[in-house]
Enzyme design. Structure first.
Site, mmCIF file in Angstrom:
data_model
loop_
_atom_site.group_PDB
_atom_site.id
_atom_site.type_symbol
_atom_site.label_atom_id
_atom_site.label_comp_id
_atom_site.label_asym_id
_atom_site.label_seq_id
_atom_site.Cartn_x
_atom_site.Cartn_y
_atom_site.Cartn_z
ATOM 1 N N VAL A 210 -52.043 27.503 8.106
ATOM 2 C CA VAL A 210 -53.145 27.244 9.040
ATOM 3 C C VAL A 210 -54.447 27.909 8.600
ATOM 4 O O VAL A 210 -55.513 27.609 9.152
ATOM 5 C CB VAL A 210 -52.792 27.686 10.481
ATOM 6 C CG1 VAL A 210 -51.606 26.887 11.009
ATOM 7 C CG2 VAL A 210 -52.544 29.181 10.563
ATOM 8 N N SER B 294 -50.448 39.311 21.985
ATOM 9 C CA SER B 294 -49.597 40.498 21.912
ATOM 10 C C SER B 294 -50.078 41.531 22.908
ATOM 11 O O SER B 294 -51.264 41.567 23.281
ATOM 12 C CB SER B 294 -49.639 41.102 20.500
ATOM 13 O OG SER B 294 -49.016 42.368 20.464
ATOM 14 N N TYR C 152 -54.643 43.913 13.032
ATOM 15 C CA TYR C 152 -53.757 43.042 13.809
ATOM 16 C C TYR C 152 -54.118 43.094 15.293
ATOM 17 O O TYR C 152 -54.191 42.051 15.954
ATOM 18 C CB TYR C 152 -52.307 43.467 13.592
ATOM 19 C CG TYR C 152 -51.307 42.637 14.361
ATOM 20 C CD1 TYR C 152 -50.949 41.365 13.928
ATOM 21 C CD2 TYR C 152 -50.702 43.132 15.514
ATOM 22 C CE1 TYR C 152 -50.024 40.603 14.626
ATOM 23 C CE2 TYR C 152 -49.780 42.374 16.222
ATOM 24 C CZ TYR C 152 -49.443 41.113 15.776
ATOM 25 O OH TYR C 152 -48.536 40.352 16.479
ATOM 26 N N SER D 134 -57.225 41.171 15.954
ATOM 27 C CA SER D 134 -56.996 39.723 15.901
ATOM 28 C C SER D 134 -56.368 39.214 17.192
ATOM 29 O O SER D 134 -56.726 38.135 17.683
ATOM 30 C CB SER D 134 -56.099 39.371 14.701
ATOM 31 O OG SER D 134 -54.738 39.687 14.935
#
Length: 248
Positions: free
Chosen positions: A59, A137, A152, A155
Site C-alpha cells: 500500500v 492502536s 509508530y 503514525s
C-alpha cells in the site's frame, strides 16, 4: 451480521489481526479481497477462505493501491467495506541515526498508504453506502511501553485523527468511517519490529493482565462494519485490556 455477498478489502491480511479479519468476513459470507506483501503467508490464510481474491501488493506504492481497487472492481464489480489494517513498526529511538529512515518507512505504510486506499476506494463505497474501518492502536493515546516506538505511535495517532476527518468529509456520501484501536494482541508484531519485549511483559501493562487474540479484534471489526453500527461514524473502538486504566 449480514455480510453475504458484500465485497470486503482487507489490507495486511497475511497474518495477525488482518488474517483473522479476512477469515471472519469470509465465514460470514463476504467476498474477501486479501492484500499483503508476503505471498507465502497470504496464500496460507487464503486457503482457509472460500475463493478470495488474493493480491500481492504494497500500500506504500501508488501503482499497487491503484491495482488493488481496479482488480477488486474487475472481479466483483463493487466495494462495500474497506479495512485498512496494513501497518508496520521499526525500532528507532529519537537519538538514533536511523530515526528518520524508520519514520519515513512507517508513515508511508501506516498513514500515506491508508489515506491513498481510502481516497481510491471512496467513490466505489459511495455507490454502495459502504464503510471503512481503520486499525489504529492504544498507543495513539499514550507513549509506548518501550523506547524506540515513537514513530509508530505518531503514525497511529495520525490514523485515528484521519478517521475523524474522513468521517466528516465522507458522511454526505453515506460512507461511515471508524477506528478500532487494539492494545497488545498476540501476533508476529514483536518479532517483525525486532523489539526486546515479550507478551508476558505486554500483559503486565494492562489492567486485565492479558493479551488479546487476533480473533477478538476481528469480531469487533465485524460489528463496527455491520448494519448494527449503522449510526456510528467517526468513532474509535478501544479494545486494550485496560491499558489506559492501568497504574503501576
Amino acid at each position: 451480521m449480514g455480510f453475504k455477498n458484500k465485497v470486503v478489502i482487507v489490507t495486511g491480511a497475511s497474518s495477525g489481526i488482518g488474517a483473522a479479519i479476512a477469515i471472519a468476513f469470509n465465514n460470514q459470507g463476504a467476498k474477501v479481497v486479501m492484500v499483503g506483501r508476503n505471498e507465502a503467508k497470504l496464500n496460507k490464510v487464503a486457503a482457509k477462505c472460500c475463493k478470495p481474491l488474493v493480491l500481492i501488493a504494497d500500500v506504500a506504492k501508488d501503482d499497487d493501491v491503484k491495482k488493488i481497487i481496479e482488480q477488486t472492481i474487475k472481479k466483483f464489480g463493487q466495494i462495500d467495506i474497506l479495512v485498512n489494517n496494513a501497518g508496520l513498526a521499526r525500532n528507532a529511538p529519537i537519538l538514533d541515526d536511523k530515526l528518520m529512515q524508520a519514520y519515513d518507512t512507517i508513515m508511508n505504510v501506516n498513514v500515506r498508504g491508508l489515506v491513498h486506499m481510502t481516497s481510491r476506494a471512496a467513490p466505489h463505497l459511495a455507490k454502495t453506502k459502504g464503510n471503512i474501518v481503520n486499525i489504529s492502536s492504544v498507543v495513539s493515546y499514550i507513549p509506548p511501553p518501550v523506547p524506540g516506538m515513537m514513530s509508530y505511535c505518531i503514525s497511529k495517532a495520525a490514523v485515528s485523527h484521519f478517521t475523524r476527518c474522513a468521517a466528516a468529509e465522507l458522511a454526505p456520501q453515506g460512507i461511515r468511517v471508524n477506528t478500532v484501536s487494539p492494545g497488545p494482541v498476540k501476533t508476529d508484531f514483536l518479532d517483525n519490529a525486532k523489539l526486546d519485549f515479550s507478551w508476558d511483559a505486554a500483559a503486565d501493562t494492562t489492567a486485565l493482565k492479558r493479551v488479546s487474540e487476533p480473533e477478538e479484534l476481528a469480531e469487533l471489526v465485524l460489528f463496527v462494519a455491520s448494519d448494527k453500527s449503522v449510526g456510528v461514524t467517526g468513532s474509535d473502538f478501544l479494545s486494550d485490556n485496560g491499558v489506559l486504566l492501568h497504574r503501576n
